[in-house]
Scaffold this motif. Structure first.
Motif, PDB file in Angstrom:
ATOM      1  N   LEU A  14      11.250  -4.235  -4.451  1.00 26.59           N
ATOM      2  CA  LEU A  14      11.157  -3.835  -3.766  1.00 26.59           C
ATOM      3  C   LEU A  14       9.962  -2.723  -3.073  1.00 26.59           C
ATOM      4  O   LEU A  14      11.250  -2.681  -1.762  1.00 26.59           O
ATOM      5  N   LEU A  15       9.436  -2.980  -3.398  1.00 26.59           N
ATOM      6  CA  LEU A  15       8.338  -2.428  -2.715  1.00 26.59           C
ATOM      7  C   LEU A  15       7.585  -2.578  -1.634  1.00 26.59           C
ATOM      8  O   LEU A  15       6.149  -2.904  -3.072  1.00 26.59           O
ATOM      9  N   HIS A  16       7.175  -2.947  -0.369  1.00 25.50           N
ATOM     10  CA  HIS A  16       6.543  -4.392   0.211  1.00 25.50           C
ATOM     11  C   HIS A  16       5.414  -3.234   0.238  1.00 25.50           C
ATOM     12  O   HIS A  16       5.532  -2.843   1.658  1.00 25.50           O
ATOM     13  N   GLY A  57       1.929  -3.915   1.418  1.00 21.46           N
ATOM     14  CA  GLY A  57       1.501  -4.980   2.162  1.00 21.46           C
ATOM     15  C   GLY A  57       2.254  -4.818   3.675  1.00 21.46           C
ATOM     16  O   GLY A  57       1.507  -5.255   4.578  1.00 21.46           O
ATOM     17  N   GLU A  58       3.395  -5.046   3.557  1.00 22.67           N
ATOM     18  CA  GLU A  58       4.202  -5.239   4.553  1.00 22.67           C
ATOM     19  C   GLU A  58       3.909  -3.745   5.746  1.00 22.67           C
ATOM     20  O   GLU A  58       3.563  -4.350   6.731  1.00 22.67           O
ATOM     21  N   ALA A  59       4.590  -2.886   4.526  1.00 26.23           N
ATOM     22  CA  ALA A  59       3.788  -1.184   5.270  1.00 26.23           C
ATOM     23  C   ALA A  59       2.892  -1.064   6.064  1.00 26.23           C
ATOM     24  O   ALA A  59       2.567  -0.852   6.947  1.00 26.23           O
ATOM     25  N   ASN A  60       1.656  -1.697   5.587  1.00 24.76           N
ATOM     26  CA  ASN A  60       0.199  -2.273   5.883  1.00 24.76           C
ATOM     27  C   ASN A  60      -0.123  -2.551   7.317  1.00 24.76           C
ATOM     28  O   ASN A  60      -1.533  -2.180   7.359  1.00 24.76           O
ATOM     29  N   THR A  61       0.659  -2.859   7.698  1.00 20.06           N
ATOM     30  CA  THR A  61       0.256  -4.285   9.098  1.00 20.06           C
ATOM     31  C   THR A  61      -0.298  -3.568   9.928  1.00 20.06           C
ATOM     32  O   THR A  61      -1.007  -4.565  10.268  1.00 20.06           O
ATOM     33  N   VAL A  62      -0.179  -2.077   9.835  1.00 24.37           N
ATOM     34  CA  VAL A  62      -1.020  -1.266  11.067  1.00 24.37           C
ATOM     35  C   VAL A  62      -3.211  -1.722  11.053  1.00 24.37           C
ATOM     36  O   VAL A  62      -3.707  -1.758  12.234  1.00 24.37           O
ATOM     37  N   LEU A  63      -3.166  -1.665   9.926  1.00 27.25           N
ATOM     38  CA  LEU A  63      -4.738  -1.405   9.109  1.00 27.25           C
ATOM     39  C   LEU A  63      -4.898  -3.558   9.822  1.00 27.25           C
ATOM     40  O   LEU A  63      -6.384  -3.533   9.416  1.00 27.25           O
ATOM     41  N   GLU A  64      -4.838  -4.528   9.743  1.00 26.01           N
ATOM     42  CA  GLU A  64      -4.833  -5.691   9.762  1.00 26.01           C
ATOM     43  C   GLU A  64      -5.831  -5.575  10.838  1.00 26.01           C
ATOM     44  O   GLU A  64      -7.339  -6.532  10.399  1.00 26.01           O
ATOM     45  N   PRO A  65      -6.230  -4.963  11.992  1.00 27.26           N
ATOM     46  CA  PRO A  65      -7.220  -5.277  13.217  1.00 27.26           C
ATOM     47  C   PRO A  65      -8.644  -4.628  11.807  1.00 27.26           C
ATOM     48  O   PRO A  65      -9.596  -5.333  12.640  1.00 27.26           O
TER      49      PRO A  65
END
Length: 172
Positions: free
Chosen positions: A66-68, A70-78
């Motif tokens: 239910l709690l993703h 990784g999905e919420a942290n996509t802003v950190l990808e760069p």
């Protein structure tokens, strides 16, 4: 499911307030809405902020289906790359996490503590006495050097300085 209450200002205004004075915004929201509130930030969208330790613990122990995170942290990808454990969910997250666990146990953690103390002591010795100074860049310098030396194994001073400058520019 309804989100917790939060500021009613338009997302662009909230984003500006967050960008210019993040601590003041968090303090005001905590005062006005309590330990759990929603901010609307561009380009992230709705961001729920928790400050109650028990609630934070519940999130970290919550159902990973239910709690993703990784999905919420996509802003950190760069900054961290697309394969970072911070950006993964489910089975792939667990696989990567298990690979990392040995680096965070026992004697290694003791050495990290000693390294952190050494870096911090050296940095603090250069701080001015009896005059105000900006703390964030100095704390960031400690953090970046710890990461570069402990995680990436970089010890050469010139290389540390070069990488630190590049990382600071990217973070700023």
């Amino acid at each position: 499911m309804a989100l917790p209450p939060g500021p009613s200002a338009r997302p662009v205004v909230q984003t500006l307030r967050w960008t210019i004075r993040p601590v003041a915004m968090l303090e005001r929201c905590t005062r006005d809405y309590g330990d759990c509130f929603t901010m609307r930030l561009l380009p992230l969208g709705d961001v729920v902020v928790l400050s109650d330790p028990a609630a934070i613990k519940d999130v970290f122990q919550g159902d990973p289906e239910l709690l993703h995170a990784g999905e919420a942290n996509t802003v950190l990808e760069p900054v961290v790359g697309s394969r970072s454990v911070l950006l993964l969910d489910g089975a792939e997250h667990m696989r990567q996490r298990k690979l990392m666990l040995p680096a965070f146990h026992g004697e290694r953690m003791q050495r990290y503590g000693e390294l952190i103390a050494e870096i911090t002591e050296r940095q603090v010795e250069s701080w001015p006495i009896d005059e105000p100074f900006p703390l964030r860049p100095r704390m960031q310098a400690i953090t970046l050097e710890v990461i570069m030396r402990a995680i990436f194994g970089v010890d050469e001073r010139a290389r540390l300085d070069r990488l630190g400058d590049a990382l600071r520019k990217m973070l700023d």
